[in-house]
Motif scaffolding. Structure first.
Motif, short mmCIF file in Angstrom:
data_model
loop_
_atom_site.label_atom_id
_atom_site.label_comp_id
_atom_site.label_asym_id
_atom_site.label_seq_id
_atom_site.Cartn_x
_atom_site.Cartn_y
_atom_site.Cartn_z
N ASN A 163 0.84 -1.20 0.00
CA ASN A 163 0.00 0.00 0.00
C ASN A 163 0.87 1.24 0.00
N THR A 164 0.27 2.35 -0.38
CA THR A 164 1.04 3.58 -0.52
C THR A 164 0.65 4.60 0.54
N LEU A 165 1.67 5.16 1.18
CA LEU A 165 1.50 6.27 2.12
C LEU A 165 2.04 7.52 1.44
N THR A 166 1.26 8.59 1.42
CA THR A 166 1.65 9.83 0.75
C THR A 166 1.35 11.02 1.66
N TRP A 167 2.28 11.96 1.69
CA TRP A 167 2.07 13.13 2.56
C TRP A 167 2.53 14.41 1.85
N THR A 168 2.20 15.55 2.43
CA THR A 168 2.50 16.84 1.80
C THR A 168 3.92 17.26 2.15
N CYS A 169 4.88 16.59 1.52
CA CYS A 169 6.29 16.84 1.85
C CYS A 169 6.71 18.27 1.52
N GLN A 170 6.11 18.85 0.47
CA GLN A 170 6.54 20.19 0.04
C GLN A 170 6.18 21.26 1.06
N THR A 171 5.14 21.04 1.83
CA THR A 171 4.74 22.05 2.81
C THR A 171 5.04 21.64 4.24
N SER A 172 5.73 20.52 4.40
CA SER A 172 6.00 20.05 5.76
C SER A 172 7.07 20.87 6.45
N PRO A 173 6.82 21.30 7.69
CA PRO A 173 7.87 21.98 8.45
C PRO A 173 8.81 20.98 9.13
N PHE A 174 8.57 19.68 8.98
CA PHE A 174 9.36 18.66 9.67
C PHE A 174 10.20 17.87 8.66
N GLN A 175 11.34 17.36 9.11
CA GLN A 175 12.26 16.65 8.21
C GLN A 175 12.20 15.14 8.33
N THR A 176 11.86 14.65 9.52
CA THR A 176 11.78 13.20 9.72
C THR A 176 10.57 12.86 10.59
N TYR A 177 10.13 11.63 10.45
CA TYR A 177 8.98 11.17 11.23
C TYR A 177 9.18 9.74 11.69
N THR A 178 8.52 9.40 12.77
CA THR A 178 8.17 8.01 13.04
C THR A 178 6.73 7.83 12.53
N VAL A 179 6.48 6.72 11.83
CA VAL A 179 5.17 6.49 11.24
C VAL A 179 4.47 5.38 12.01
N LEU A 180 3.24 5.68 12.44
CA LEU A 180 2.47 4.73 13.25
C LEU A 180 1.11 4.48 12.62
N ILE A 181 0.57 3.31 12.94
CA ILE A 181 -0.82 3.03 12.58
C ILE A 181 -1.61 2.88 13.87
N ALA A 182 -2.83 3.43 13.88
CA ALA A 182 -3.67 3.38 15.07
C ALA A 182 -5.07 2.97 14.64
N ASN A 183 -5.88 2.56 15.62
CA ASN A 183 -7.30 2.32 15.35
C ASN A 183 -8.09 2.80 16.54
N LYS A 184 -9.25 3.41 16.24
CA LYS A 184 -10.06 3.96 17.33
C LYS A 184 -10.65 2.87 18.20
N ASP A 185 -10.67 1.63 17.70
CA ASP A 185 -11.21 0.51 18.47
C ASP A 185 -10.06 -0.26 19.11
N PRO A 186 -9.93 -0.19 20.45
CA PRO A 186 -8.80 -0.87 21.10
C PRO A 186 -8.83 -2.38 20.92
N LYS A 187 -9.98 -2.94 20.55
CA LYS A 187 -10.03 -4.39 20.31
C LYS A 187 -9.29 -4.73 19.01
N ILE A 188 -9.22 -3.77 18.09
CA ILE A 188 -8.51 -3.99 16.83
C ILE A 188 -7.02 -3.68 16.99
N LEU A 189 -6.73 -2.60 17.67
CA LEU A 189 -5.34 -2.21 17.90
C LEU A 189 -5.30 -1.44 19.22
#
Ligand SMILES: *[C@@H]1O[C@H](CO)[C@@H](O)[C@H](O)[C@H]1NC(C)=O
Length: 186
Positions: free
Chosen positions: A40-66
């Motif tokens: 799958n593809t993750l895409t972000w607005t790199c041209q307007t980002s004020p940040f240079q590096t990230y940690t990337v996380l996945i979350a779910n609003k349902d704690p039973k799923i994650l």
């Protein structure tokens, strides 16, 4: 003092005009889902980002799923603009209510941007056929061709309908003003 205040006013105007911010373009919303056990593809607005590096996380609003956000990239460079995510990196159960978070590499609870909620569909589902590109992203954020099913069918949708709502840190505005002031006084 007057000088400082006028500089702040100018800086605030510059920040407003440049609209420097980080948003996750894909996945997110009803049109930009992921497919389980697939690339799958993750895409972000790199041209307007004020940040240079990230940690990337996945979350779910349902704690039973994650039960808690799970980091799957420790340090992602902003300049990559998009990233193919393999099933080895994210192997989550098909469900709705997922979000991707881009966070501070030194403190992953300091979240720079959160995607709109999205669905991970079951293996075999089609990939999204539309890739949204926001005005500030100048077309280089259309993914990296990792989706076999979307080959030849990826469209650049103009307009902002697919832009994720990014959660911008409350302190960001002042930080950006500080950066601009730093540049102006350098
Ligand atoms: C990490 O970031 C969160 C959110 O900004 C903040 O509340 C917390 O104090 C930070 N932790 C450290 C150790 O800096």
């Amino acid at each position: 003092m007057v000088n400082i205040l006028s500089r702040i006013a100018v800086a605030a105007t510059l920040v407003g005009l440049s609209a420097a911010q980080l948003q996750i373009i894909s996945p997110g919303g009803p049109d930009l889902w992921w497919v389980a056990k697939s690339i799958n593809t993750l895409t972000w607005t790199c041209q307007t980002s004020p940040f240079q590096t990230y940690t990337v996380l996945i979350a779910n609003k349902d704690p039973k799923i994650l039960p808690a956000p799970m980091a799957f990239i420790g340090v992602q460079n902003n300049f990559d603009c998009s990233k193919s995510i393999t099933p080895d990196q994210v192997n989550q159960t098909p469900a709705t209510g997922y979000t991707i978070q881009l966070a501070d590499t030194l403190n992953s609870t300091n979240i720079f941007a959160t995607s709109q909620e999205f669905e991970i569909k079951a293996l075999g589902a089609a990939y999204p056929t539309t890739t949204s590109v926001p005005a500030g992203a100048s077309g280089s954020a259309t993914g990296s061709g990792s989706s076999p099913a979307s080959t030849g069918s990826t469209n650049s949708k103009s307009g902002a309908s697919g832009i994720a709502d990014a959660k911008v840190l409350s302190g960001f505005g002042m930080a950006a003003v500080g950066v601009v002031l730093g540049l102006m006084t350098a």
